[in-house]
Scaffold this motif. Structure first.
Motif, short mmCIF file in Angstrom:
data_model
loop_
_atom_site.label_atom_id
_atom_site.label_comp_id
_atom_site.label_asym_id
_atom_site.label_seq_id
_atom_site.Cartn_x
_atom_site.Cartn_y
_atom_site.Cartn_z
N VAL A 15 0.61 -1.18 0.03
CA VAL A 15 0.16 0.06 -0.10
C VAL A 15 0.63 1.43 0.17
CG1 VAL A 15 -1.82 1.07 1.31
CG2 VAL A 15 -1.99 -1.43 1.52
N PRO A 16 0.74 2.14 -1.11
CA PRO A 16 1.48 2.98 -0.96
C PRO A 16 1.51 4.02 0.27
CG PRO A 16 0.17 3.71 -2.92
CD PRO A 16 -0.23 2.40 -1.84
N MET A 17 2.85 4.99 0.68
CA MET A 17 2.61 5.68 1.97
C MET A 17 2.30 7.04 1.72
SD MET A 17 6.88 5.73 2.65
CE MET A 17 6.89 5.92 4.28
N PRO A 18 1.12 7.27 2.98
CA PRO A 18 -0.03 8.17 2.56
C PRO A 18 1.26 9.17 1.99
CG PRO A 18 -0.01 7.36 4.95
CD PRO A 18 1.42 6.81 4.21
N GLY A 19 0.82 10.42 0.97
CA GLY A 19 0.94 11.33 0.35
C GLY A 19 1.74 11.21 -0.49
N PHE A 20 2.16 9.82 -0.86
CA PHE A 20 3.13 9.28 -1.53
C PHE A 20 3.19 8.21 -2.53
CE2 PHE A 20 5.32 11.55 1.77
CZ PHE A 20 6.37 11.72 0.95
N PRO A 21 1.65 8.08 -3.58
CA PRO A 21 0.93 7.58 -4.04
C PRO A 21 1.75 6.70 -5.29
CG PRO A 21 -0.34 9.04 -4.04
CD PRO A 21 0.45 9.72 -2.79
N ALA A 22 2.89 7.58 -5.83
CA ALA A 22 3.17 7.55 -7.25
C ALA A 22 4.60 6.55 -6.64
CB ALA A 22 3.51 8.41 -8.13
N HIS A 23 4.99 6.12 -5.41
CA HIS A 23 5.81 5.69 -4.99
C HIS A 23 5.86 4.45 -4.25
CE1 HIS A 23 8.18 9.82 -5.87
NE2 HIS A 23 7.47 10.10 -5.41
N ARG A 24 6.24 3.31 -5.01
CA ARG A 24 5.99 1.95 -4.30
C ARG A 24 6.94 0.89 -4.46
NH1 ARG A 24 -0.24 1.10 -4.97
NH2 ARG A 24 0.64 -0.80 -4.56
N GLU A 25 8.17 1.17 -4.90
CA GLU A 25 9.47 0.47 -4.98
C GLU A 25 10.58 1.68 -4.14
OE1 GLU A 25 10.47 -0.49 -8.84
OE2 GLU A 25 9.25 -2.65 -8.78
N PHE A 26 11.23 1.20 -2.61
CA PHE A 26 11.74 1.48 -1.75
C PHE A 26 13.00 0.52 -1.56
CE2 PHE A 26 8.13 3.69 -1.25
CZ PHE A 26 8.80 4.98 -1.02
N VAL A 27 14.51 1.32 -1.33
CA VAL A 27 15.17 0.39 -1.42
C VAL A 27 15.98 0.88 0.62
CG1 VAL A 27 16.60 -0.21 -3.18
CG2 VAL A 27 17.25 2.11 -2.13
N LEU A 28 16.44 -0.26 1.41
CA LEU A 28 17.24 0.45 2.30
C LEU A 28 18.72 0.21 2.19
CD1 LEU A 28 15.56 -1.61 5.11
CD2 LEU A 28 15.35 0.95 5.23
N VAL A 29 18.99 1.93 2.30
CA VAL A 29 20.48 2.03 1.85
C VAL A 29 20.74 2.59 3.57
CG1 VAL A 29 22.22 3.60 1.13
CG2 VAL A 29 20.11 3.02 0.02
N ARG A 30 21.47 1.74 4.09
CA ARG A 30 22.76 1.56 5.64
C ARG A 30 23.25 2.87 5.55
NH1 ARG A 30 25.76 -3.03 8.13
NH2 ARG A 30 23.79 -3.86 7.97
N LEU A 31 23.08 3.86 7.06
CA LEU A 31 23.93 4.73 6.67
C LEU A 31 24.94 4.97 7.91
CD1 LEU A 31 21.26 7.85 6.66
CD2 LEU A 31 22.20 6.65 5.24
N ASN A 32 24.62 4.49 8.66
CA ASN A 32 25.49 4.14 9.28
C ASN A 32 26.65 2.85 9.67
OD1 ASN A 32 24.21 3.03 11.25
ND2 ASN A 32 24.26 4.39 12.70
N GLU A 33 27.78 2.67 10.26
CA GLU A 33 28.64 1.17 10.95
C GLU A 33 27.26 -0.14 11.31
OE1 GLU A 33 31.22 -0.79 9.24
OE2 GLU A 33 31.50 1.07 7.76
N ASP A 34 27.08 0.58 12.19
CA ASP A 34 26.23 -0.38 13.35
C ASP A 34 24.86 -1.05 12.78
OD1 ASP A 34 25.72 2.31 14.14
OD2 ASP A 34 25.45 2.00 16.43
N GLY A 35 24.39 0.24 11.56
CA GLY A 35 23.31 -0.39 11.47
C GLY A 35 21.80 0.28 11.90
N LEU A 36 21.99 1.55 12.62
CA LEU A 36 21.32 2.24 13.12
C LEU A 36 19.95 3.09 12.53
CD1 LEU A 36 21.98 2.71 16.59
CD2 LEU A 36 20.76 0.99 15.69
N LEU A 37 20.86 3.16 11.25
CA LEU A 37 19.87 4.20 10.67
C LEU A 37 20.18 4.07 8.89
CD1 LEU A 37 21.08 7.89 12.08
CD2 LEU A 37 19.24 6.93 12.42
N TYR A 38 19.36 4.19 8.43
CA TYR A 38 18.60 3.59 6.60
C TYR A 38 18.55 4.59 6.39
CZ TYR A 38 19.88 -0.52 8.95
OH TYR A 38 20.34 -1.92 8.81
#
Length: 132
Positions: A15-38
């Motif tokens: 189900v699209p995120m509220p307010g973003f109906p055209a965006h259905r595909e995402f990736v999770l990009v790791r932002l730090n070494e310990d995997g706490l932020l993406y």
């Protein structure tokens, strides 16, 4: 499906995120070494991204009840396959997590949806504190 530009598994929003109906595909990009932020990044528009984090290190008692409709939308019945990610708002004075509307991801099928836990009592802006 793998996003060829980043080499990361593509997450399809059931189900699209509220307010973003055209965006259905995402990736999770790791932002730090310990995997706490993406960065939960739109494949269609990489400029659209949400800062997300697993809630456990910051809110160890966070255990929302996931409704049957969510399991049906994600085509699963196994709660152990689910990963929760909270949407983060980073501010100058404080950083908050939206505990009322986590992103629920099925690790096996890579299908996800943002779930609004109305009536749960969880806050939209919970101040983040690292538990360790």
């Amino acid at each position: 499906m793998i996003d060829p530009s980043l080499g990361l598994p593509t997450i399809t929003m059931a189900v699209p995120m509220p307010g973003f109906p055209a965006h259905r595909e995402f990736v999770l990009v790791r932002l730090n070494e310990d995997g706490l932020l993406y960065a939960f990044t739109s494949v269609q528009d990489p400029e659209l991204r949400f800062l997300v984090a697993p809630p456990e290190p910051f809110f160890p008692d966070y255990a929302p009840e996931i409704e049957d409709e969510v399991f049906a939308a994600l085509n699963t019945t196994d709660p152990d396959r689910l990963l929760l990610m909270t949407v983060i708002t980073a501010g100058v004075d404080e950083t908050t997590a939206n505990l009322m509307a986590p992103i629920v991801l099925d690790r096996d099928t890579m299908r996800a949806m943002q779930v609004v836990l109305s009536g749960s009592g969880y806050p939209v802006r919970a101040i983040m504190h690292r538990a360790y």
